[in-house]
Design an enzyme around this catalytic site. Structure first.
Site, mmCIF file in Angstrom:
data_model
loop_
_atom_site.group_PDB
_atom_site.id
_atom_site.type_symbol
_atom_site.label_atom_id
_atom_site.label_comp_id
_atom_site.label_asym_id
_atom_site.label_seq_id
_atom_site.Cartn_x
_atom_site.Cartn_y
_atom_site.Cartn_z
ATOM 1 N N GLU A 154 0.838 -1.207 0.000
ATOM 2 C CA GLU A 154 0.000 0.000 0.000
ATOM 3 C C GLU A 154 0.877 1.263 0.000
ATOM 4 O O GLU A 154 2.090 1.197 0.207
ATOM 5 C CB GLU A 154 -0.923 0.008 1.214
ATOM 6 C CG GLU A 154 -0.173 0.058 2.540
ATOM 7 C CD GLU A 154 -0.926 0.826 3.610
ATOM 8 O OE1 GLU A 154 -1.382 1.957 3.329
ATOM 9 O OE2 GLU A 154 -1.036 0.292 4.730
ATOM 10 N N VAL B 122 -5.464 0.302 2.677
ATOM 11 C CA VAL B 122 -5.599 -1.158 2.568
ATOM 12 C C VAL B 122 -6.767 -1.486 1.637
ATOM 13 O O VAL B 122 -6.637 -2.333 0.745
ATOM 14 C CB VAL B 122 -5.796 -1.784 3.967
ATOM 15 C CG1 VAL B 122 -6.231 -3.245 3.863
ATOM 16 C CG2 VAL B 122 -4.502 -1.664 4.776
ATOM 17 N N ASP C 25 -17.148 5.747 13.205
ATOM 18 C CA ASP C 25 -15.918 5.657 12.418
ATOM 19 C C ASP C 25 -15.452 4.204 12.315
ATOM 20 O O ASP C 25 -14.805 3.677 13.217
ATOM 21 C CB ASP C 25 -14.830 6.538 13.047
ATOM 22 C CG ASP C 25 -13.594 6.669 12.157
ATOM 23 O OD1 ASP C 25 -13.497 5.933 11.149
ATOM 24 O OD2 ASP C 25 -12.736 7.504 12.466
ATOM 25 N N SER D 175 -13.513 1.717 9.498
ATOM 26 C CA SER D 175 -12.738 1.785 8.258
ATOM 27 C C SER D 175 -13.360 0.952 7.144
ATOM 28 O O SER D 175 -13.854 -0.161 7.364
ATOM 29 C CB SER D 175 -11.318 1.289 8.517
ATOM 30 O OG SER D 175 -10.586 1.278 7.309
ATOM 31 N N ASP E 123 -11.682 -0.556 5.191
ATOM 32 C CA ASP E 123 -10.828 -1.746 5.065
ATOM 33 C C ASP E 123 -11.594 -3.021 5.429
ATOM 34 O O ASP E 123 -11.361 -4.080 4.842
ATOM 35 C CB ASP E 123 -9.601 -1.648 5.977
ATOM 36 C CG ASP E 123 -8.616 -0.552 5.579
ATOM 37 O OD1 ASP E 123 -8.792 0.057 4.504
ATOM 38 O OD2 ASP E 123 -7.670 -0.313 6.360
ATOM 39 N N LYS F 118 -4.432 -1.985 14.331
ATOM 40 C CA LYS F 118 -3.700 -0.976 15.100
ATOM 41 C C LYS F 118 -4.320 -0.796 16.471
ATOM 42 O O LYS F 118 -5.539 -0.711 16.594
ATOM 43 C CB LYS F 118 -3.741 0.367 14.356
ATOM 44 C CG LYS F 118 -2.639 0.478 13.337
ATOM 45 C CD LYS F 118 -2.623 1.835 12.733
ATOM 46 C CE LYS F 118 -2.753 1.748 11.313
ATOM 47 N NZ LYS F 118 -3.608 1.920 10.368
HETATM 48 N N1 PSU Z 1 -0.752 0.880 8.591
HETATM 49 C C1 PSU Z 1 0.293 1.664 8.965
HETATM 50 N N2 PSU Z 1 0.223 2.980 8.675
HETATM 51 C C2 PSU Z 1 -0.833 3.519 7.992
HETATM 52 C C3 PSU Z 1 -1.930 2.683 7.613
HETATM 53 C C4 PSU Z 1 -1.822 1.378 7.946
HETATM 54 O O1 PSU Z 1 1.252 1.155 9.546
HETATM 55 O O2 PSU Z 1 -0.809 4.704 7.693
HETATM 56 C C5 PSU Z 1 -3.105 3.241 6.818
HETATM 57 C C6 PSU Z 1 -3.616 2.109 5.910
HETATM 58 O O3 PSU Z 1 -3.550 2.571 4.585
HETATM 59 C C7 PSU Z 1 -5.043 1.873 6.325
HETATM 60 C C8 PSU Z 1 -5.434 3.246 6.770
HETATM 61 O O4 PSU Z 1 -5.833 1.361 5.284
HETATM 62 O O5 PSU Z 1 -4.274 3.665 7.517
HETATM 63 C C9 PSU Z 1 -6.699 3.210 7.566
HETATM 64 O O6 PSU Z 1 -7.295 4.477 7.557
HETATM 65 P P1 PSU Z 1 -8.803 4.666 8.086
HETATM 66 O O7 PSU Z 1 -8.740 4.270 9.539
HETATM 67 O O8 PSU Z 1 -9.116 6.114 7.873
HETATM 68 O O9 PSU Z 1 -9.670 3.758 7.270
HETATM 69 MN MN MN Z 2 -12.147 6.249 9.421
#
Ligand code: PSU
Ligand code: MN
EC number: 4.2.1.70
Length: 307
Positions: free
Chosen positions: A27, A108, A140, A142, A144, A161
């Protein structure tokens, strides 16, 4: 209009795919929004090298000036890593960036979509997005998670995470039918930390077993992806109890500053980097490299089992 109207497949990637050889997608939101320059590009270069050493071809995915790139040249990757105007692209806006000639890092979700379009079955990242803390009020969650449910790509991560609500993330994955496989562990890894208080829903101990599991899912016509949770190496981890304090501080700052939506994950990662004085970034880099190593082994196992 054909796919090639919008997509550029980097020649080494195209050759490997045509020959049925192992390819690993990567990614780029981690490059554009997850880490600061120049560590972001150093990490990306190291991860590509690890995949090549592991006998697979790396394909970093991004949108550059309206072209969906499957694999980047070194110059393209370095330029993207320094762009200030890069969007953070997920399912909702991937095609927007292509249509409008914009550039961006793929999350992702968007990386899975692009990998599948190109015929790539394995993808290495750091951690997926999931259900954020406070989701019961801020909604919120994701994209993903929905992508894992619908797109047949194996995503190798260090778990969800720890800035997320990990129990709720696992509940949503189960509801959506996404297998979560601890690699060589019974405990769900928590990104910066090897362990959490949660069991890993499934466990497998070899890349061959992971490849066999995904092929069996396909044979049974079970669509969708799989999340492999690979614990960060012991020497690089920040133990969960210590990490919790850092995360709580970053989270409180996000609330105080009114950060919402797409900005939340990048804000928290940047704030945790400051709070830990760069230690979190070292751990993040180490775990992505560890995931790249495993993803290359899985990709090779998949192409061996194809034969
Ligand atoms: N993993 C990391 N650093 C990141 C991300 C993942 O170590 O920056 C990114 C990935 O691209 C993941 C995104 O899809 O954060 C998720 O963002 P959100 O929570 O807004 O969906
Ligand atoms: Mn989000």
């Amino acid at each position: 209009m054909s796919l090639t109207a919008h997509i550029d497949i980097h020649p080494p990637v195209a050759e490997a795919l045509a020959g049925g050889r192992a390819v690993v997608a990567l990614e780029s939101t981690i490059i554009t929004h997850g880490m600061p320059w120049p560590q972001n590009d150093e990490m990306a270069a190291e991860v590509e090298a690890i995949i090549a050493e592991g006998g697979a071809v790396p394909a970093t995915i991004a949108v550059i000036d309206g072209r969906l790139k499957i694999g980047l040249s070194e110059g393209e990757r370095q330029a993207l890593a320094q762009r200030k105007d890069a969007m953070k692209l997920s399912r909702a806006d991937l095609a927007f960036a292509v249509a409008e000639g914009r550039s961006g890092g793929t999350t992702v979700a968007a990386t899975m979509m692009a990998a599948h379009l190109a015929g790539i079955a394995v993808f290495a990242t750091g951690g997926i997005g999931g259900v954020h803390k406070g989701a019961e009020t801020n909604f919120d969650i994701s994209a993903d998670l929905d992508e894992l449910a619908r797109t047949p790509v194996i995503v190798v991560s260090a778990g969800a995470k720890a800035i997320l609500d990990v129990p709720k993330t696992l509940e949503v994955l189960e509801t959506r039918g996404v297998p979560v496989v601890g690699f060589g562990t019974d405990v769900m890894p928590a990104f910066w930390s090897r362990g959490s208080s949660l069991p890993a829903p499934l466990r497998l101990d070899t890349p061959e077993a992971i490849a066999r599991f995904q092929k069996t899912r396909a044979a049974l016509q079970i669509g969708g992806g799989m999340l492999v949770a690979n614990p960060v190496p012991q020497e690089d981890e920040i133990a969960a109890p210590e990490m919790e304090g850092f995360i709580a501080r970053a989270q409180a700052d996000a609330v105080a500053e009114g950060v919402t939506g797409k900005a939340v994950t990048p804000f928290l990662l940047a704030r945790i980097l400051e709070i830990t004085d760069g230690r979190s970034l070292k751990t993040n880099t180490a775990l992505v490299k560890n995931n790249a190593r495993l993803a290359a082994r899985i990709a090779r196992a998949l192409s061996a089992q194809d034969g």
